[in-house]
Design an enzyme around this catalytic site. Structure first.
Site, mmCIF file in Angstrom:
data_model
loop_
_atom_site.group_PDB
_atom_site.id
_atom_site.type_symbol
_atom_site.label_atom_id
_atom_site.label_comp_id
_atom_site.label_asym_id
_atom_site.label_seq_id
_atom_site.Cartn_x
_atom_site.Cartn_y
_atom_site.Cartn_z
ATOM 1 N N ARG A 48 -14.912 -6.314 0.112
ATOM 2 C CA ARG A 48 -14.166 -5.863 1.295
ATOM 3 C C ARG A 48 -13.450 -4.513 1.051
ATOM 4 O O ARG A 48 -12.816 -4.315 0.028
ATOM 5 C CB ARG A 48 -13.142 -6.938 1.671
ATOM 6 C CG ARG A 48 -12.289 -6.627 2.899
ATOM 7 C CD ARG A 48 -10.977 -6.003 2.531
ATOM 8 N NE ARG A 48 -10.121 -5.818 3.716
ATOM 9 C CZ ARG A 48 -9.018 -5.069 3.733
ATOM 10 N NH1 ARG A 48 -8.645 -4.437 2.650
ATOM 11 N NH2 ARG A 48 -8.298 -4.941 4.832
ATOM 12 N N VAL A 49 -13.560 -3.616 1.994
ATOM 13 C CA VAL A 49 -12.858 -2.337 1.944
ATOM 14 C C VAL A 49 -12.031 -2.214 3.214
ATOM 15 O O VAL A 49 -12.527 -2.505 4.310
ATOM 16 C CB VAL A 49 -13.854 -1.159 1.836
ATOM 17 C CG1 VAL A 49 -13.109 0.171 1.882
ATOM 18 C CG2 VAL A 49 -14.679 -1.271 0.553
ATOM 19 N N GLY A 50 -10.777 -1.804 3.062
ATOM 20 C CA GLY A 50 -9.899 -1.661 4.228
ATOM 21 C C GLY A 50 -9.918 -0.250 4.792
ATOM 22 O O GLY A 50 -10.838 0.542 4.539
ATOM 23 N N ASP A 51 -8.872 0.068 5.529
ATOM 24 C CA ASP A 51 -8.785 1.375 6.200
ATOM 25 C C ASP A 51 -8.343 2.506 5.270
ATOM 26 O O ASP A 51 -8.658 3.673 5.521
ATOM 27 C CB ASP A 51 -7.799 1.295 7.364
ATOM 28 C CG ASP A 51 -6.401 0.928 6.865
ATOM 29 O OD1 ASP A 51 -6.280 -0.042 6.075
ATOM 30 O OD2 ASP A 51 -5.432 1.609 7.245
ATOM 31 N N THR A 105 -0.664 2.067 6.816
ATOM 32 C CA THR A 105 -0.623 0.822 6.052
ATOM 33 C C THR A 105 -0.581 -0.340 7.020
ATOM 34 O O THR A 105 0.060 -0.260 8.068
ATOM 35 C CB THR A 105 0.599 0.770 5.111
ATOM 36 O OG1 THR A 105 0.626 -0.525 4.486
ATOM 37 C CG2 THR A 105 1.914 0.996 5.839
ATOM 38 N N GLY A 106 -1.284 -1.410 6.671
ATOM 39 C CA GLY A 106 -1.271 -2.574 7.558
ATOM 40 C C GLY A 106 -2.596 -3.306 7.505
ATOM 41 O O GLY A 106 -3.358 -3.165 6.547
ATOM 42 N N GLY A 152 -5.908 -3.639 7.712
ATOM 43 C CA GLY A 152 -6.929 -2.604 7.700
ATOM 44 C C GLY A 152 -8.050 -2.765 8.709
ATOM 45 O O GLY A 152 -8.513 -1.784 9.291
ATOM 46 N N THR A 167 0.866 -1.190 0.000
ATOM 47 C CA THR A 167 0.000 0.000 0.000
ATOM 48 C C THR A 167 0.896 1.231 0.000
ATOM 49 O O THR A 167 1.959 1.211 0.608
ATOM 50 C CB THR A 167 -0.882 -0.007 1.268
ATOM 51 O OG1 THR A 167 -1.851 -1.025 1.139
ATOM 52 C CG2 THR A 167 -1.589 1.333 1.486
HETATM 53 N N1 ASP Z 1 -4.301 -1.210 4.861
HETATM 54 C C1 ASP Z 1 -4.548 -1.871 3.616
HETATM 55 C C2 ASP Z 1 -5.888 -2.540 3.662
HETATM 56 O O1 ASP Z 1 -6.234 -3.087 4.686
HETATM 57 C C3 ASP Z 1 -3.526 -2.877 3.254
HETATM 58 C C4 ASP Z 1 -2.096 -2.460 3.460
HETATM 59 O O2 ASP Z 1 -1.808 -1.385 3.948
HETATM 60 O O3 ASP Z 1 -1.198 -3.229 3.108
HETATM 61 O O4 ASP Z 1 -6.555 -2.552 2.664
#
Ligand code: ASP
Length: 330
Positions: free
Chosen positions: A223-226, A246-247, A249, A195
């Site tokens: 699915r939607v992340g953060d 990033t991480g 989510g 990300t």
């Molecule tokens: N945070 C992102 C998500 O959950 C993924 C990522 O940062 O690697 O969609």
């Protein structure tokens, strides 16, 4: 007017001019290209070289905007565009695949002066999703658009469109196949790093944040992340700071990471680093791994991550340029 008064006025004017000059010079830019299990033993020299070059190019793109007195908003968009076009990272070209083998892209952008924001989720055909997020912010009455409607808005705005062959790469396809072979119905947070995000402070003292991602490998059901959620993966407020995360989510959403960091800075007067470290520790306590980049109106810059590494870089007016990947680098 006495000579003493004139001398004092002169000193005050010089001090004010010096402060102004310092302020004008004080732009900052911090970027990330994802956090995760990034260890030297798992990295090939080619991949490392490509990632470092990509981060460096993104810093240059943002720096170009800021050094000529451009806005933090333009700078974060410019930096993220470079990373979206680079297949080394999980955003735009090189985005991870959904379980069904598609690319569904999320992005958000926010500026700290008016706290205007724009975001898109699950878009499939815009070459640079961060540009679409900015159009949502500037050319629509909304903050967030999702799915087919967002794709339609993109076309109506005349943004450059791209097909699946632009976004998909062999490596990402392999990662999806590997995931499917291992466990039929799970997504894997450790297979998706990449990300991208940027935060900046411009010479006028304003901050902005931008984040763009393909999400996580094998995601399903829309699915939607953060990343595109204002306050979770992306936030900017001139009264506090700008954050891109990033991480994992799901945990970042539950913690409200980006807004939580800004709130600690604003209400508790914490340093950016202290606020970021505390919020990352709280996110980890929920089970979430990843990292954040932060900068503020005073020119402070910070990053914090609880993973083995995070692709990251920073540059500032008169400051050293840093590009780093592993946890033991500066
Ligand atoms: N945070 C992102 C998500 O959950 C993924 C990522 O940062 O690697 O969609």
């Amino acid at each position: 007017m006495s000579i003493r008064f004139l001398a004092l006025a002169g000193v005050l004017a010089m001090t004010a001019a010096a402060a102004q000059a310092e302020d004008n010079a004080g732009w900052t830019l911090v970027i990330h290209g994802g956090a995760g299990v990034i260890e030297r033993e798992r990295m090939t020299p080619e991949r490392e070289k490509a990632a470092r070059a990509g981060l460096d190019a993104a810093l240059s793109a943002g720096e170009k905007v800021l050094a000529r007195g451009g806005s933090a908003l333009d700078a974060v968009e410019a930096a993220v565009r470079v990373l979206e076009d680079d297949p080394s990272f999980n955003a735009g070209r090189g985005a991870v695949f959904t379980y069904e083998g598609r690319n569904e892209l999320d992005a958000a952008i926010m500026e700290g002066t008016t706290r205007k924001a724009g975001a898109v989720a699950g878009v499939t055909a815009t070459k640079n999703p961060i540009g679409l997020a900015r159009r949502v912010m500037e050319n629509s009455p909304h903050v967030m658009l999702a799915g087919a409607g967002a794709d339609t808005f993109s076309k109506e705005q005349g943004l450059e469109q791209a097909g699946p062959e632009w976004f998909g790469t062999e490596e990402r396809r392999r990662q999806l196949e590997e995931l499917k072979a291992r466990k039929a119905d799970a997504f894997d947070i450790d297979m998706k790093y990449g990300t991208v995000g940027a935060v900046a402070r411009d010479s006028a003292g304003h901050v902005a944040a931008a984040t763009s991602t393909g999400g996580v490998t094998g995601k399903r059901w829309g699915r939607v992340g953060d990343s595109p959620l204002i306050g979770a993966g992306t936030y900017a407020d001139d009264r506090a700071c700008a954050v891109s995360a990033t991480g994992a989510g799901e945990f970042f959403i539950r913690e409200g990471v980006a807004h939580e960091i800004c709130a600690r800075v604003r209400f508790k007067g914490e340093s950016l680093k202290a606020a970021a470290d505390t919020v990352m520790a709280e996110t980890q306590a929920l089970g979430g791994t990843g990292g954040v980049i932060v900068t503020g109106p005073t020119g402070e810059m910070a990053w914090s991550f609880n993973t083995a590494g995070m692709y990251r870089g920073r540059v500032s007016a008169g400051g050293a340029r840093i590009v780093a990947i592993y946890g033991d680098e500066q």
